[in-house]
Write a protein that holds these residues in place. Sequence first.
Motif, PDB file in Angstrom:
ATOM      1  N   ARG A 188       0.644  -9.198 -11.973  1.00 33.00           N
ATOM      2  CA  ARG A 188       1.114  -7.593 -10.818  1.00 33.00           C
ATOM      3  C   ARG A 188      -0.069  -7.134 -11.162  1.00 33.00           C
ATOM      4  NH1 ARG A 188       6.033  -8.794 -13.343  1.00 33.00           N
ATOM      5  NH2 ARG A 188       8.149  -9.221 -12.035  1.00 33.00           N
ATOM      6  N   ILE A 189      -0.896  -6.365 -10.161  1.00 31.47           N
ATOM      7  CA  ILE A 189      -1.805  -6.107 -10.114  1.00 31.47           C
ATOM      8  C   ILE A 189      -2.255  -4.504  -9.363  1.00 31.47           C
ATOM      9  CG2 ILE A 189      -4.868  -5.692  -8.926  1.00 31.47           C
ATOM     10  CD1 ILE A 189      -3.365  -8.331 -10.948  1.00 31.47           C
ATOM     11  N   PHE A 190      -2.340  -3.450  -9.834  1.00 28.06           N
ATOM     12  CA  PHE A 190      -2.124  -1.818  -9.574  1.00 28.06           C
ATOM     13  C   PHE A 190      -3.686  -1.373  -9.399  1.00 28.06           C
ATOM     14  CE2 PHE A 190      -2.033   2.623  -9.698  1.00 28.06           C
ATOM     15  CZ  PHE A 190      -1.394   2.423  -9.596  1.00 28.06           C
ATOM     16  N   ALA A 191      -3.998  -1.330  -8.385  1.00 25.70           N
ATOM     17  CA  ALA A 191      -5.071  -0.291  -7.816  1.00 25.70           C
ATOM     18  C   ALA A 191      -4.609   1.110  -7.610  1.00 25.70           C
ATOM     19  CB  ALA A 191      -5.754  -1.742  -6.521  1.00 25.70           C
ATOM     20  N   PHE A 192      -5.457   1.971  -7.933  1.00 29.46           N
ATOM     21  CA  PHE A 192      -5.868   3.246  -7.960  1.00 29.46           C
ATOM     22  C   PHE A 192      -7.191   3.723  -6.571  1.00 29.46           C
ATOM     23  CE2 PHE A 192      -6.721   7.909  -8.565  1.00 29.46           C
ATOM     24  CZ  PHE A 192      -5.356   8.587  -8.413  1.00 29.46           C
ATOM     25  N   SER A 193      -7.316   3.954  -5.778  1.00 31.33           N
ATOM     26  CA  SER A 193      -7.853   4.213  -4.579  1.00 31.33           C
ATOM     27  C   SER A 193      -8.094   6.502  -4.045  1.00 31.33           C
ATOM     28  CB  SER A 193      -7.156   3.317  -3.587  1.00 31.33           C
ATOM     29  OG  SER A 193      -8.374   4.006  -2.115  1.00 31.33           O
ATOM     30  N   SER A 194      -8.906   6.144  -5.277  1.00 31.96           N
ATOM     31  CA  SER A 194      -9.701   7.825  -5.212  1.00 31.96           C
ATOM     32  C   SER A 194     -10.961   8.079  -4.312  1.00 31.96           C
ATOM     33  CB  SER A 194      -9.996   7.812  -6.632  1.00 31.96           C
ATOM     34  OG  SER A 194     -10.183   9.529  -6.429  1.00 31.96           O
ATOM     35  N   ILE A 203       0.515  -0.844   0.318  1.00 33.13           N
ATOM     36  CA  ILE A 203      -0.112   0.147   0.128  1.00 33.13           C
ATOM     37  C   ILE A 203       0.877   1.655   0.159  1.00 33.13           C
ATOM     38  CG2 ILE A 203      -2.057   1.403   1.062  1.00 33.13           C
ATOM     39  CD1 ILE A 203      -0.801  -1.998   2.415  1.00 33.13           C
ATOM     40  N   ALA A 204       0.501   2.121  -0.819  1.00 37.55           N
ATOM     41  CA  ALA A 204       1.591   3.930  -0.879  1.00 37.55           C
ATOM     42  C   ALA A 204       1.160   4.504  -0.314  1.00 37.55           C
ATOM     43  CB  ALA A 204       2.462   3.182  -2.744  1.00 37.55           C
ATOM     44  N   ALA A 205       1.328   5.230   0.553  1.00 36.39           N
ATOM     45  CA  ALA A 205       0.525   5.735   1.080  1.00 36.39           C
ATOM     46  C   ALA A 205       1.664   7.046   1.653  1.00 36.39           C
ATOM     47  CB  ALA A 205      -0.714   5.970   1.951  1.00 36.39           C
ATOM     48  N   SER A 206       2.469   7.275   0.925  1.00 36.01           N
ATOM     49  CA  SER A 206       3.523   7.935   1.084  1.00 36.01           C
ATOM     50  C   SER A 206       4.121   9.752   1.097  1.00 36.01           C
ATOM     51  CB  SER A 206       4.859   7.505   1.160  1.00 36.01           C
ATOM     52  OG  SER A 206       4.897   7.818  -0.450  1.00 36.01           O
ATOM     53  N   GLY A 207       2.657  10.075   0.366  1.00 36.34           N
ATOM     54  CA  GLY A 207       2.366  11.604  -0.277  1.00 36.34           C
ATOM     55  C   GLY A 207       3.748  12.152  -0.876  1.00 36.34           C
ATOM     56  N   ARG A 208       4.321  13.027  -0.994  1.00 30.41           N
ATOM     57  CA  ARG A 208       5.648  13.669  -1.638  1.00 30.41           C
ATOM     58  C   ARG A 208       6.434  12.671  -0.594  1.00 30.41           C
ATOM     59  NH1 ARG A 208       2.346  18.233  -0.399  1.00 30.41           N
ATOM     60  NH2 ARG A 208       3.150  17.864   1.910  1.00 30.41           N
ATOM     61  N   ALA A 209       6.745  12.115  -1.397  1.00 31.13           N
ATOM     62  CA  ALA A 209       7.583  10.882  -0.920  1.00 31.13           C
ATOM     63  C   ALA A 209       8.950  10.636  -0.385  1.00 31.13           C
ATOM     64  CB  ALA A 209       7.935   9.483  -1.503  1.00 31.13           C
ATOM     65  N   ALA A 210       9.503  10.764   0.669  1.00 31.09           N
ATOM     66  CA  ALA A 210      11.050  10.303   0.696  1.00 31.09           C
ATOM     67  C   ALA A 210      11.990   9.415   0.252  1.00 31.09           C
ATOM     68  CB  ALA A 210      11.480  11.359   2.216  1.00 31.09           C
ATOM     69  N   HIS A 211      11.470   9.153  -0.887  1.00 33.91           N
ATOM     70  CA  HIS A 211      12.505   7.417  -1.089  1.00 33.91           C
ATOM     71  C   HIS A 211      11.765   6.905  -2.877  1.00 33.91           C
ATOM     72  CE1 HIS A 211       7.785   5.732  -2.089  1.00 33.91           C
ATOM     73  NE2 HIS A 211       7.407   6.056  -0.368  1.00 33.91           N
ATOM     74  N   PRO A 212      12.770   6.591  -4.024  1.00 39.60           N
ATOM     75  CA  PRO A 212      11.762   6.557  -5.058  1.00 39.60           C
ATOM     76  C   PRO A 212      11.676   6.100  -5.287  1.00 39.60           C
ATOM     77  CG  PRO A 212      14.212   5.347  -3.990  1.00 39.60           C
ATOM     78  CD  PRO A 212      13.738   5.578  -2.713  1.00 39.60           C
ATOM     79  N   ILE A 242      -1.367  -1.020  -4.043  1.00 50.50           N
ATOM     80  CA  ILE A 242      -2.360  -0.528  -3.931  1.00 50.50           C
ATOM     81  C   ILE A 242      -1.800   1.218  -4.180  1.00 50.50           C
ATOM     82  CG2 ILE A 242      -4.443   0.022  -2.094  1.00 50.50           C
ATOM     83  CD1 ILE A 242      -4.634  -2.422  -1.491  1.00 50.50           C
ATOM     84  N   SER A 243      -2.759   2.353  -5.057  1.00 48.13           N
ATOM     85  CA  SER A 243      -2.066   2.806  -4.305  1.00 48.13           C
ATOM     86  C   SER A 243      -3.196   4.644  -3.634  1.00 48.13           C
ATOM     87  CB  SER A 243      -1.521   4.277  -5.814  1.00 48.13           C
ATOM     88  OG  SER A 243      -1.536   5.571  -5.916  1.00 48.13           O
ATOM     89  N   VAL A 244      -2.374   4.984  -2.620  1.00 50.44           N
ATOM     90  CA  VAL A 244      -3.741   5.630  -2.205  1.00 50.44           C
ATOM     91  C   VAL A 244      -3.312   7.270  -2.185  1.00 50.44           C
ATOM     92  CG1 VAL A 244      -4.331   6.440   0.219  1.00 50.44           C
ATOM     93  CG2 VAL A 244      -4.226   4.198   0.134  1.00 50.44           C
ATOM     94  N   SER A 245      -2.263   7.850  -2.422  1.00 50.30           N
ATOM     95  CA  SER A 245      -1.397   8.459  -3.079  1.00 50.30           C
ATOM     96  C   SER A 245      -0.564   8.685  -4.149  1.00 50.30           C
ATOM     97  CB  SER A 245      -0.638   9.450  -2.485  1.00 50.30           C
ATOM     98  OG  SER A 245       0.161  10.764  -2.361  1.00 50.30           O
ATOM     99  N   SER A 246      -0.436   8.816  -5.096  1.00 49.95           N
ATOM    100  CA  SER A 246      -0.036   8.845  -6.182  1.00 49.95           C
ATOM    101  C   SER A 246       0.997   8.715  -6.015  1.00 49.95           C
ATOM    102  CB  SER A 246      -0.564   9.118  -8.038  1.00 49.95           C
ATOM    103  OG  SER A 246      -1.065  10.695  -7.383  1.00 49.95           O
TER     104      SER A 246
END
Length: 335
Positions: free
Chosen positions: A299-305, A209-218, A232-236
């Motif tokens: 490989r599933i990509f899920a976009f949570s808006s 689950i990716a919810a890192s906002g302005r990410a401090a990572h690659p 699962i992308s919570v914050s793109s």
Amino acid sequence: MSKSYLCTPALRILSRSDLADITLPPSEVIARVEDAYLAYAQQLSRCPTKLMMPIPRTESDAVAYSMLGYDGTLQQVGFKTSYRQGNDSAEKYYTTLTLYDDARGLPFALMDGHRIGSLRTPATSAIIAKHCAHSKARSVLMVGTGAQGLHTLPYIIDVLPQLEETSFFGTHPDGIKAMLDTFSYYCPDRTLQQVDDLQAAIATADIVIAASGRAAHPKIQTAWMKPGGLLISVSSKGVEAGALRQADYVVATNTQQMGVTGHRLAQGPNGEPGEAKVNAELPEIVAGKAAGRTSDDQRIFAFSSGMVITDIPVGHALANRAIAAGRGERITLWQ
């Protein structure tokens, strides 16, 4: 209390502090959100596309959007608004939900939306995981320690108790502490591991689950996932542009909203615009009208808006409990 008093047009104003200690069990929040998706798939509810507006004089990450929806089960109309000046300060992010009781034709409540979002967002991630993770999934990784992801791991474990490994990646000390404390509260018999090598952790996780906002990572790439993985992308903002092109199967809560808030995910290798091709929408998956995946090696990509139809039932439940506890202030704007 007189009947005329109850029928007087008025809003119960509920502040962030009024709602802060109102508790809803994860299973209840998940059930309410999943029922909201089901009602939408059955055309009992309505949810027009999110309306967003750029603010020219502030930085590009400013927020100004509104959503309108109708919950056909509760017979509640909801208006959600969000505004943030273009900076990193959480103190300048303001979100509200206003509810109207369509059964009585009266206003119901105006409340701070922070707690609502912190509950319905992880519930959506859990529902996606429930329907889209492969059948032998045993590990989950949370990327980010902000409000949007704080409850995510306990919620996912609620729907997938067979998961054996839970881990997270974070860079903010306060967020890391909050993540560990929240997980310990809901899952006292489980261990939560903090990882340092994000790409290596993603390569072994079944659910990310990716919810890192302005990410401090690659920025995360779908290609980092192992066959059968679910991202699962919570914050793109924490996900690499063009992530859709690397996926075998794409799920979105709503295709039109993805076109508004996640269009960069469909970009080509040189940044050229691409079409957001979505294989299935979550409400249709919940209703059994579409598949969450078609094979265990995809490989599933899920976009949570966020959809306001999920804010409404969670906000309604919080408001009812707060009002029953004597919280808030009753305002008669129309007199």
